[in-house]
Design a protein around this motif. Structure first.
Motif, short mmCIF file in Angstrom:
data_model
loop_
_atom_site.label_atom_id
_atom_site.label_comp_id
_atom_site.label_asym_id
_atom_site.label_seq_id
_atom_site.Cartn_x
_atom_site.Cartn_y
_atom_site.Cartn_z
N SER A 132 0.66 -1.10 0.16
CA SER A 132 -0.01 0.22 -0.05
C SER A 132 0.77 1.20 0.13
CB SER A 132 -1.01 -0.09 1.05
OG SER A 132 -0.38 0.10 2.35
N MET A 133 2.02 1.13 0.72
CA MET A 133 2.83 2.20 0.63
C MET A 133 3.49 2.62 -0.75
SD MET A 133 4.75 1.34 4.15
CE MET A 133 6.09 2.71 3.97
N TYR A 134 3.77 1.42 -1.34
CA TYR A 134 4.33 1.55 -2.82
C TYR A 134 3.21 2.34 -3.94
CZ TYR A 134 9.08 -0.11 -2.80
OH TYR A 134 10.57 -0.15 -2.51
N TYR A 135 1.86 1.88 -3.38
CA TYR A 135 0.78 2.50 -4.16
C TYR A 135 0.96 4.11 -4.22
CZ TYR A 135 -3.84 3.58 -5.93
OH TYR A 135 -4.79 4.12 -6.56
N SER A 136 0.95 4.62 -3.08
CA SER A 136 1.09 6.05 -2.83
C SER A 136 2.68 6.50 -3.41
CB SER A 136 1.30 6.38 -1.17
OG SER A 136 -0.09 5.84 -0.77
N VAL B 41 -0.07 -7.26 -4.84
CA VAL B 41 -1.04 -7.82 -3.74
C VAL B 41 -0.99 -9.60 -4.33
CG1 VAL B 41 -3.32 -7.94 -2.81
CG2 VAL B 41 -2.02 -5.75 -3.14
N VAL B 42 -1.25 -9.75 -5.45
CA VAL B 42 -1.59 -11.14 -5.78
C VAL B 42 -0.27 -12.00 -5.70
CG1 VAL B 42 -2.01 -12.70 -7.97
CG2 VAL B 42 -3.44 -10.49 -7.44
N GLU B 43 0.89 -11.36 -5.91
CA GLU B 43 2.14 -12.24 -5.62
C GLU B 43 2.12 -12.57 -4.31
OE1 GLU B 43 6.97 -11.21 -5.08
OE2 GLU B 43 5.52 -9.72 -6.06
N ASN B 44 1.78 -11.73 -3.36
CA ASN B 44 1.97 -12.09 -1.80
C ASN B 44 0.80 -13.09 -1.47
OD1 ASN B 44 3.07 -11.79 0.73
ND2 ASN B 44 1.68 -10.35 1.15
N VAL B 45 -0.22 -13.08 -2.19
CA VAL B 45 -1.52 -13.92 -1.86
C VAL B 45 -0.89 -15.23 -2.44
CG1 VAL B 45 -3.87 -14.55 -2.53
CG2 VAL B 45 -3.10 -12.30 -1.67
N ALA B 46 -0.48 -15.50 -3.58
CA ALA B 46 -0.07 -16.78 -4.13
C ALA B 46 1.25 -17.21 -3.25
CB ALA B 46 0.48 -16.29 -5.75
N ASN C 57 -10.43 9.84 8.72
CA ASN C 57 -11.74 8.94 8.71
C ASN C 57 -12.39 8.85 7.40
OD1 ASN C 57 -11.97 8.77 11.60
ND2 ASN C 57 -12.76 10.87 11.78
N GLU C 58 -11.99 9.46 6.51
CA GLU C 58 -12.36 9.49 5.12
C GLU C 58 -11.68 8.71 4.06
OE1 GLU C 58 -15.16 11.87 6.39
OE2 GLU C 58 -15.27 11.13 4.39
N GLY C 59 -10.64 8.00 4.72
CA GLY C 59 -9.81 7.07 3.62
C GLY C 59 -8.50 7.39 3.86
N THR C 60 -7.41 7.05 2.80
CA THR C 60 -6.34 7.55 2.74
C THR C 60 -6.00 8.67 1.65
OG1 THR C 60 -5.58 5.30 3.12
CG2 THR C 60 -4.16 6.48 2.11
N PHE C 61 -5.24 9.64 2.08
CA PHE C 61 -4.81 10.83 1.02
C PHE C 61 -3.67 10.21 0.26
CE2 PHE C 61 -7.28 13.96 3.15
CZ PHE C 61 -7.39 13.69 4.24
N ASN C 62 -3.60 10.64 -0.75
CA ASN C 62 -2.60 10.32 -1.77
C ASN C 62 -1.78 11.38 -2.29
OD1 ASN C 62 -3.00 7.32 -1.72
ND2 ASN C 62 -4.83 7.68 -2.91
N LYS C 63 -2.47 12.54 -1.78
CA LYS C 63 -1.78 13.76 -2.21
C LYS C 63 -1.69 14.64 -1.04
CE LYS C 63 -3.19 13.99 -7.11
NZ LYS C 63 -3.72 12.87 -7.23
N PRO C 64 -0.61 15.48 -1.18
CA PRO C 64 -0.36 16.45 0.06
C PRO C 64 -1.34 17.56 0.13
CG PRO C 64 1.13 16.82 -1.58
CD PRO C 64 0.47 15.68 -2.20
N PRO C 65 -1.80 17.66 1.50
CA PRO C 65 -2.65 18.96 1.56
C PRO C 65 -2.01 20.35 1.30
CG PRO C 65 -1.83 18.17 3.74
CD PRO C 65 -1.39 17.16 2.77
N ALA C 66 -2.69 21.35 1.53
CA ALA C 66 -2.18 22.67 0.83
C ALA C 66 -1.05 23.10 1.40
CB ALA C 66 -3.24 23.71 1.10
N SER C 67 -0.90 22.69 3.00
CA SER C 67 0.34 22.93 3.62
C SER C 67 0.55 21.77 4.75
CB SER C 67 0.04 24.17 4.58
OG SER C 67 -1.07 24.15 5.53
N CYS C 68 1.76 21.21 4.61
CA CYS C 68 2.02 19.97 5.35
C CYS C 68 2.73 20.36 6.80
CB CYS C 68 3.01 19.24 4.68
SG CYS C 68 3.27 17.62 5.23
N PRO C 69 1.81 20.46 7.88
CA PRO C 69 2.72 20.88 8.96
C PRO C 69 3.82 20.39 9.39
CG PRO C 69 0.22 20.45 9.34
CD PRO C 69 0.55 19.94 7.93
N ARG C 70 4.84 20.61 9.96
CA ARG C 70 6.26 19.98 10.50
C ARG C 70 5.81 19.49 11.50
NH1 ARG C 70 7.10 20.96 5.90
NH2 ARG C 70 8.40 22.70 5.10
#
Length: 293
Positions: free
Chosen positions: A86-90, A114-119, A259-272
């Motif tokens: 999942s990290m590689y997907y992002s 994922v299928v490789e791992n399942v197999a 709560n809404e899921g996984t972000f794949n893009k950064p928000p407008a500002s990324c807090p330090r």
């Protein structure tokens, strides 16, 4: 998130090492035990000619305790493998251009991973003696998906290396190309020696096939080990009621969950580091597994 707020804080680079070390250690231990205690049976083939190395299927699935050692290692390592997938997907979404072709290719690539791992789980827990058809199909799926995943990963990254954020990501890509090439070469040569063994029943040919089979597995493990470089500065944090955006090296943002899921893009500002965001106290968010960078 301070150290006191975190339940668990894990370096992804360390997790990658542990994830690969489990099947790697089990692999060598199973081969050693098969050679030490089951040599004649593990190296025997239908040809009846002398051989000196067991096949992987024989070493990990036909004898005790090898069978249980391998299954335990694969079972424990599978959860981090899915997480890293999942990290590689992002990661791939960040590296590749935001166009339809690449976004679809990223989904296909992630699916193959994922299928490789399942197999791998399937062929490990169902030996050829227990159910030959399931083991055979699982093995074919594993080989096809692993080869396609390595090739597609290298092809997708090849024209987008300028989007890498660090020298370690460039190093990971170089190693991916080398390992993919070695894996394909060993696989093709292994097929040749397997054909020679089955056709001519020459002494030692199956041992050469087994050795090349080992190299295919080892280069596959090493390919996945490149996550050590791609996520070297990442951490996984499990905390209660908190979601935090971290940017350890000012390299951006990747895959945080809310709560809404996984972000794949950064928000407008990324807090330090040190900036903490709380959810609504009336609606506690519970325990979260957070990928931070």
């Amino acid at each position: 998130m301070s150290d006191s707020d975190a339940i668990v804080r894990i370096s992804v680079a360390r997790m990658a090492v542990i994830t690969v070390s489990l099947p790697l250690g089990a692999f060598f231990l199973c081969i050693y035990l098969s050679l030490r205690y089951n040599f004649d049976v593990s190296t025997a083939t239908h040809c009846g000619v002398p051989n000196y190395l067991p096949s992987i299927s024989s070493a990990i699935g036909e004898f005790v305790p090898q069978r249980y050692i391998w299954r335990a290692a694969i079972a424990v390592h599978s959860a981090p493998r899915f997480l890293i997938a999942s990290m590689y997907y992002s990661f791939m979404q960040r590296i590749l251009p935001n166009v339809a072709f690449y976004q679809k290719a990223v989904k296909v690539n992630s699916f193959l991973n994922v299928v490789e791992n399942v197999a791998l789980l399937s062929l490990s827990f169902v030996s050829s003696k227990e159910n030959y058809d399931i083991h055979k199909v699982s093995f074919i799926m594993f080989m096809v998906c692993s080869e396609l995943y390595m090739v597609l990963t290298c092809l997708l990254l090849k024209d987008n290396t300028r989007r890498f954020n660090s020298p370690l990501e460039r190093l990971a890509f170089i190693k991916k190309k080398q390992l993919m090439t070695a894996n394909l070469a060993c696989f093709l040569v292994a097929l040749y020696f397997f054909y020679r063994h089955n056709t001519y029943c020459e002494p030692g040919m199956y041992s050469v096939f087994a050795l090349l089979e080992y190299l295919v597995v080892l280069t596959n493990m090493a390919f996945h080990m490149t996550a050590y470089y791609d996520f070297h500065n990442h951490e996984l944090i499990v905390g209660c009621g908190y979601i935090q955006y971290l940017d350890n090296l000012h390299l951006g943002y990747s895959g945080l969950e809310d709560n809404e899921g996984t972000f794949n893009k950064p928000p407008a500002s990324c807090p330090r580091r040190g900036h903490l965001e709380r959810g609504d106290p009336q609606e506690p968010r519970g325990t979260r597994l957070v990928l931070v960078r």
